[in-house]
Design an enzyme around this catalytic site. Sequence first.
Site, PDB file in Angstrom:
ATOM      1  CE  LYS A 225     -21.769  62.730  84.064  1.00 13.61           C
ATOM      2  NZ  LYS A 225     -21.462  63.518  85.389  1.00 13.61           N
ATOM      3  NE  ARG A 230     -18.498  59.955  92.563  1.00 14.55           N
ATOM      4  CZ  ARG A 230     -17.624  59.190  91.483  1.00 14.55           C
ATOM      5  NH1 ARG A 230     -17.811  59.483  90.263  1.00 14.55           N
ATOM      6  NH2 ARG A 230     -17.686  58.408  92.213  1.00 14.55           N
ATOM      7  NE  ARG A 245     -13.230  62.400  87.621  1.00 11.01           N
ATOM      8  CZ  ARG A 245     -13.885  62.422  85.978  1.00 11.01           C
ATOM      9  NH1 ARG A 245     -15.060  61.343  86.065  1.00 11.01           N
ATOM     10  NH2 ARG A 245     -13.240  62.470  85.350  1.00 11.01           N
ATOM     11  CD  GLU A 270     -21.347  65.945  90.780  1.00  7.02           C
ATOM     12  OE1 GLU A 270     -21.650  66.636  89.541  1.00  7.02           O
ATOM     13  OE2 GLU A 270     -20.960  64.649  90.695  1.00  7.02           O
ATOM     14  CE  LYS A 392     -18.801  59.124  81.154  1.00 11.52           C
ATOM     15  NZ  LYS A 392     -17.993  60.344  81.876  1.00 11.52           N
TER      16      LYS A 392
END
Length: 525
Positions: A225, A230, A245, A270, A392
């Site tokens: 991550k 994002r 995002r 990302e 996550k």
Amino acid sequence: MKPFADLLERLLYTQGRNAKIALLADYFATRPDPERGYALAAIAGKLDFPGAKPAVLRALVATRADPELFALSYDYVGDLAEAIALIWPKAEVESPPELPSVVDQLRRTPREAIPALIATWLDASDVSTRIALIKLITGGLRVGASLRLAKLALAQRFGVEVDAIEEIWHGLLPPYPTLFDWLERRTARPDPGTTPVFRPPMLAHPIEDTDRAGLDWSAYRAEWKWDGIRVQLVATPGGKRLYSRGADDISASFPEILAAMEFNAVLDGELLVIRDGVVAPFADLQQRLNRKIVSAKARAEYPVAVRLYDMLFDGAADLRGLPFDQRRARLEAWFAATTPARMDISPQIDFETEADLAGLRASARDDGIEGLMLKAAASPYLAGRPKGYWWKWKRDPLSLDCVLMYAQRGHGRRSSFYSDYTFGVWTEEGRLVPIGKAYSGYTDAELLVLDKWIRSHTTATYGPVREVEPGIVLEIGFDAAQRSSRHKSGIALRFPRILRLRLDKPVAEADRLETATRLIGAAAV
């Protein structure tokens, strides 16, 4: 404006999510076009009136009320719209304008004539309509009604899937006539065609101990991550866009990414600053965010790239219904054939057991990584946050015991409480220096304790901000500490939030700046 004002007032004082959705659904079903479309646009933050900014309204109210009295009132109320609405002289005859008329006249009226136009409307409106009018003009509704709630209300009231609305949303323009024509079955659903529209992203749930206990680890794929933002890359024959995002078009801030999008696909990834293959701290990426014009020097100092996670469309082919493993294979094959500049693919992590991943997660902070992502091999790409597909597993937060230094009133239902807090740590010389600001993490009961204490321990005021004597210790959790020239402490905290009030701890025992400095780049403890 009156029906819109009534809606905002009821939303503000309605607590339940379902109750808010019901209010919005009723409004959209019963109000005419284009009023309901402009109301939807206001909730979406899609109305902008350059000639009617807050500074114009402050100057306007000074012509009708004593400036010092207004300053005191604004400080007490904490909300610009409410303060102006309450202090403005009472209307002799109430004849408020209609919402579409307000939008139309603000767009057509020359900038120098806008203050007089607004004054005319305020003179003819009651208090609640004035509040709605000013919130509409300034774009700060703050009534607890998000665009997502509005879309859910439309879906519920008109019997469609909310994902169907999400799919076309970014190809629509206020006051959304084609949207309402479709919802009321007068036309087919609008087709965005080759317009480079945003698709709702798939999000992950935080994984808890109970979730991990029942997980079939062999059914999941693991990835890092990354600590960036994002993004969605949309390149079609109709154009190309880089979206955050939250669906904000950030193309202008990252022109080199846009220039590299010489393909026909929709990709999920990302955005990171990467130098010589090494991911830079998030603080470096912040130097590029929210800039409409980016200098050549900034592009050279903070070189950006996108680490790709997923593929939503390959040309006209919609891949979202495919299992994750198949989408990943399509992404890898596409990337090998296309080799776009400033992009790579986020590697998958080989593992066999939970213990394998736990060890990697423990070292994530040392490598500037937020943690791990777990994605079910069979998962389709679904809008929103469907539970069980993506998890996550973030690294543990760092924490510091900090001293409350300043407080400011919040917004919306918190406008009467001091709910935004600036906190600091001690220097070697025994001075407090601010290190961050937080307005979340505490309970309603703790808010009441803090608000009461702040009011009785204020030592100075700076407009809406109160300085308080050092007497409250807050345990602050955060994801990372980074150097910052904008803070007196030289340090900024990433995603700070209040973990708890340390009423048991003397302020002299709060943490010191040297402790915070050691946490820059430190591993979780």
